[in-house]
Design an enzyme around this catalytic site. Structure first.
Site, PDB file in Angstrom:
ATOM      1  N   LYS A 284       0.851  -1.194   0.000  1.00  0.00           N
ATOM      2  CA  LYS A 284       0.000   0.000   0.000  1.00  0.00           C
ATOM      3  C   LYS A 284       0.884   1.240   0.000  1.00  0.00           C
ATOM      4  O   LYS A 284       1.809   1.362   0.802  1.00  0.00           O
ATOM      5  CB  LYS A 284      -0.915  -0.011   1.223  1.00  0.00           C
ATOM      6  CG  LYS A 284      -2.068   0.977   1.127  1.00  0.00           C
ATOM      7  CD  LYS A 284      -3.103   0.746   2.210  1.00  0.00           C
ATOM      8  CE  LYS A 284      -4.297   1.672   2.020  1.00  0.00           C
ATOM      9  NZ  LYS A 284      -5.343   1.468   3.038  1.00  0.00           N
ATOM     10  N   GLU A 373     -19.817  -3.537  10.414  1.00  0.00           N
ATOM     11  CA  GLU A 373     -20.712  -2.712  11.235  1.00  0.00           C
ATOM     12  C   GLU A 373     -21.834  -3.508  11.897  1.00  0.00           C
ATOM     13  O   GLU A 373     -22.128  -3.275  13.084  1.00  0.00           O
ATOM     14  CB  GLU A 373     -21.285  -1.567  10.393  1.00  0.00           C
ATOM     15  CG  GLU A 373     -20.277  -0.527   9.974  1.00  0.00           C
ATOM     16  CD  GLU A 373     -19.489  -0.907   8.727  1.00  0.00           C
ATOM     17  OE1 GLU A 373     -18.567  -0.164   8.350  1.00  0.00           O
ATOM     18  OE2 GLU A 373     -19.814  -1.962   8.130  1.00  0.00           O
ATOM     19  N   ARG A 401     -25.696   0.235   7.245  1.00  0.00           N
ATOM     20  CA  ARG A 401     -25.466  -1.188   7.077  1.00  0.00           C
ATOM     21  C   ARG A 401     -25.882  -1.997   8.299  1.00  0.00           C
ATOM     22  O   ARG A 401     -25.820  -3.227   8.278  1.00  0.00           O
ATOM     23  CB  ARG A 401     -23.980  -1.436   6.784  1.00  0.00           C
ATOM     24  CG  ARG A 401     -23.377  -0.438   5.804  1.00  0.00           C
ATOM     25  CD  ARG A 401     -21.958  -0.775   5.437  1.00  0.00           C
ATOM     26  NE  ARG A 401     -21.926  -1.723   4.347  1.00  0.00           N
ATOM     27  CZ  ARG A 401     -20.811  -2.273   3.868  1.00  0.00           C
ATOM     28  NH1 ARG A 401     -19.664  -1.990   4.401  1.00  0.00           N
ATOM     29  NH2 ARG A 401     -20.873  -3.127   2.863  1.00  0.00           N
TER      30      ARG A 401
END
Length: 650
Positions: A284, A373, A401
């Site tokens: 990354k 979540e 969500r």
């Protein structure tokens, strides 16, 4: 585009198929350069995009988009894809009002197959697209590119399970950089790390597959028997069998920065029947030292100086202010020091939600559940049952969500869970998928749920203290950006169901009520109107639930006109509830309601969105003046009808 000669000549991804290996790596350097340059000015998702440059090039070299379909999970790694699909000339507009979206959008380009913005959705979507294509006898390939962090989301695991059941030839490319936004957590992350480091099974599998493939005539008949043998030996040599047990053929791990190796493996994968999971290892922030060294900070960034990686003072577009996020983080830490039963939970957003100080101070009481979540809320419910005081910090857009978990696992049993929703209201930059404009509509009518909307540092402290003392579930919503710091009213004690008058003038006949992060706009509008000879008072609602309806009605009855302004959807919001309250009580007050229109709002700055929705101070002033002019006109009409008109009567 002169400084990017190879990229300037690419208008369609098929054009890279004829590039030499040397040209492809030069193109990768050009792409990284333009991404870094653009994000340093516009802000955006930097580290995640820098990590998939070679992977994206290899995908487009082997497959033919848009016939072959790429679906980018979350979508915050799609910048290279955008640059290769005819959008390089517009790339400087990314995340700007009227410009390119920072995420895939179907109405932006035919190479964007699915709109994304939230994590863990790509495999479900890709399987649906592939199944539909096969029902229409299409022979294309569908490839889902998903990060290792997104595999912590339950939907991704559900989709893997169903893909293995259907045995469609879906290709899932696992971009494993050991990061989502922050460091990944959980068993799956550890599992992937072990996969990446262990070569024994991969070597065994290659030897066996090669041997079987070269047995004349009897090869196919031996496959079933050898498959059983492989599974048995694999269980001895290497016991981790998650993806193969789900019905996938596992390939990898592969160096995600070698275009040649990636292209070679992707060519092989093209011919495999059934679902395939290709495990790709990437770095990354690859190619920009500051992002490689601190990929979490460079996941989503504002404008910065390329040379130092620091925010350049000349690039700042806002003053240094105390943010609502920082106010929340400090308040949680203060309360946690007083009560050792307080625990904090986040869904892969420890930094974004302001919980890093809590994590450092109380590591054993801090839980990052990953991009999950729904699990976060039910986990918090379990903690509450055990006698703990859980505080869950989630962005408003991601709370969408977990609606069922809030209702079913927390509200129905009435458990004392405190849920703090950052980025409520108009967010900007990331566009439609990240606006926090639905929470009032979604949650205000859940029985037994209290709902607060603090704006100042002191209000945040009082709201959190009140919520922790309550023996039932509490939601706290607050906007992205700075806290409100004007006026002594913000220090007034919290009274359940009531707000505060933050601006009061003599002989005011107009009351403006604010809900959400627009209080500054209303206070500024009141000052402008005062200069024009129109006196308005401003009332700030601290509570959505409970709502002291009598107190609010008594307050409004002191005025001739009431203008309600909320930073949430006008349709179905609190403004409509107050209108119903006035109607039920046969009030003669002239009432007007302003809020966000029922639209999906694309990327822009928060200020631009407020203006676009006609919720800025100038629009509010114009609305009040229009109301006043209409009232004067109606007064004249009535006077004329009753033969009482005179210029001196107005």
């Amino acid at each position: 585009m002169k400084e990017y000669p190879i990229l300037a000549g690419i208008n369609h991804p098929d054009q890279i198929k004829n590039l030499s290996s040397k040209q492809l790596y030069t193109l990768a350097e050009e792409i990284r350069s333009i991404i870094i340059s653009t994000v340093s000015k516009n802000g955006g998702h930097l580290a995640s995009n820098l990590g998939v440059v070679e992977l994206t090039l290899a995908l487009h070299k082997v497959y033919s988009s848009p016939r072959d379909k790429f679906i980018w999970d979350v979508g915050h790694q799609c910048y290279t894809h955008k640059l290769l699909t005819g959008r390089a000339d517009l790339f400087h507009t990314i995340r700007q009002q009227g410009g390119l979206s920072g995420f895939p959008k179907r109405d932006e380009n035919p190479h964007d197959i699915f709109d994304t913005g939230h994590a863990s959705t790509a495999i479900s979507a890709g399987l649906g697209v592939l199944t539909g294509d096969r029902l229409q006898n299409l022979k294309n390939k569908v490839l889902c590119i998903i990060g290792d962090g997104a595999l912590t989301g339950g939907q991704a695991l559900e989709a893997l399970n169903f893909t293995g059941h259907l045995q469609k030839d879906l290709v899932v490319i696992l971009n494993d950089n050991a990061m989502s936004i922050g460091r990944n957590v959980g068993a799956i992350s550890s599992y992937l790390s072990r996969l990446a480091l262990t070569g024994s099974y991969r070597k065994f599998r290659i030897v066996v597959d090669f041997t079987i493939s070269h047995i004349p005539f009897a090869g196919k008949s031996l496959l079933r028997w050898v498959y059983r043998l492989k599974r048995g030996v694999k269980g001895i040599v290497y016991k981790e069998t998650l993806f193969t047990d789900l019905g996938f053929k596992y390939v990898g791990p592969v160096n995600g920065h070698s275009i040649e190796k990636l292209a070679d493996v992707l060519e092989h994968v093209r011919n495999i029947e059934g679902p395939v999971l290709l495990h790709v290892l990437t770095t990354k922030g690859k190619g920009y030292s500051h992002a490689e060294g601190d990929p979490s900070s460079f996941h989503g960034v504002g404008p910065f100086a390329i040379e130092t990686g620091k925010v350049d003072p000349s690039l700042k577009t806002y003053p240094q202010i105390v943010t609502t996020t920082a106010a929340f983080g400090c308040s949680v830490l203060t309360e946690a020091k007083k009560n050792n039963r307080i625990v904090a939970i986040t869904a892969a957003m420890a930094s974004g939600t302001g919980l890093l100080p809590f994590k450092e101070e109380f590591p054993s009481r801090f839980f990052d559940v990953g991009i999950a979540e729904p699990h976060a809320l039910t986990f918090a419910a379990g903690l509450a049952v055990s006698g703990m005081k859980p505080i869950v910090a989630i962005y408003s857009t991601f709370m969408q969500r977990a609606v069922d978990q809030l209702i079913h696992d927390i509200a129905i049993p009435g458990l004392p869970v405190v849920i703090c929703m950052d980025r409520s209201g108009l967010v900007g930059d990331d566009g439609e998928t990240h606006q926090g404009i639905f929470d009032i509509l979604l949650f205000r009518n859940i029985p037994g749920l209290s709902f607060l909307a603090p704006l100042s540092v002191r209000e945040m402290e009082m709201s959190l203290e009140w919520a922790l003392a309550a023996n039932h579930p509490v939601l706290i919503r607050y906007p992205k950006g700075g806290t409100y710091s004007s006026g002594e009213s913000q220090d007034l004690p919290l009274e359940a169901g009531k707000g505060v008058l933050v601006s009061r003038r003599k002989k005011s006949t107009i009351l403006m009520i604010s809900l959400g992060g627009l209080l500054e706009e209303l206070v500024s509008a009141a000052l402008i109107l005062e200069e024009k000879g129109i006196n308005c008072d401003v009332y700030h609602m601290r509570f959505i639930r409970p709502l002291d309806r009598k107190a609010l009605l008594d307050l409004m009855e002191n005025y001739e006109q009431v203008l309600f302004v909320e930073e949430g959807l006008a349709a179905g919001g609190m403004g409509e509830e107050i209108a119903a309250l006035l109607l039920e009580n046969h009030s003669e007050i002239l009432y007007y309601n302003l809020g966000v229109p029922s639209e999906f709002l694309p990327q822009a700055t928060r200020g631009q969105l407020i203006k676009q929705c006609a919720l800025d101070k100038d629009a509010i002033v114009a609305r009040v003046e229009l109301i006043q002019s209409e009232l004067r006109f109606n007064l004249v009409v009535d006077m004329v009808k009753n033969d009482k008109w005179s210029p001196h009567n107005i």
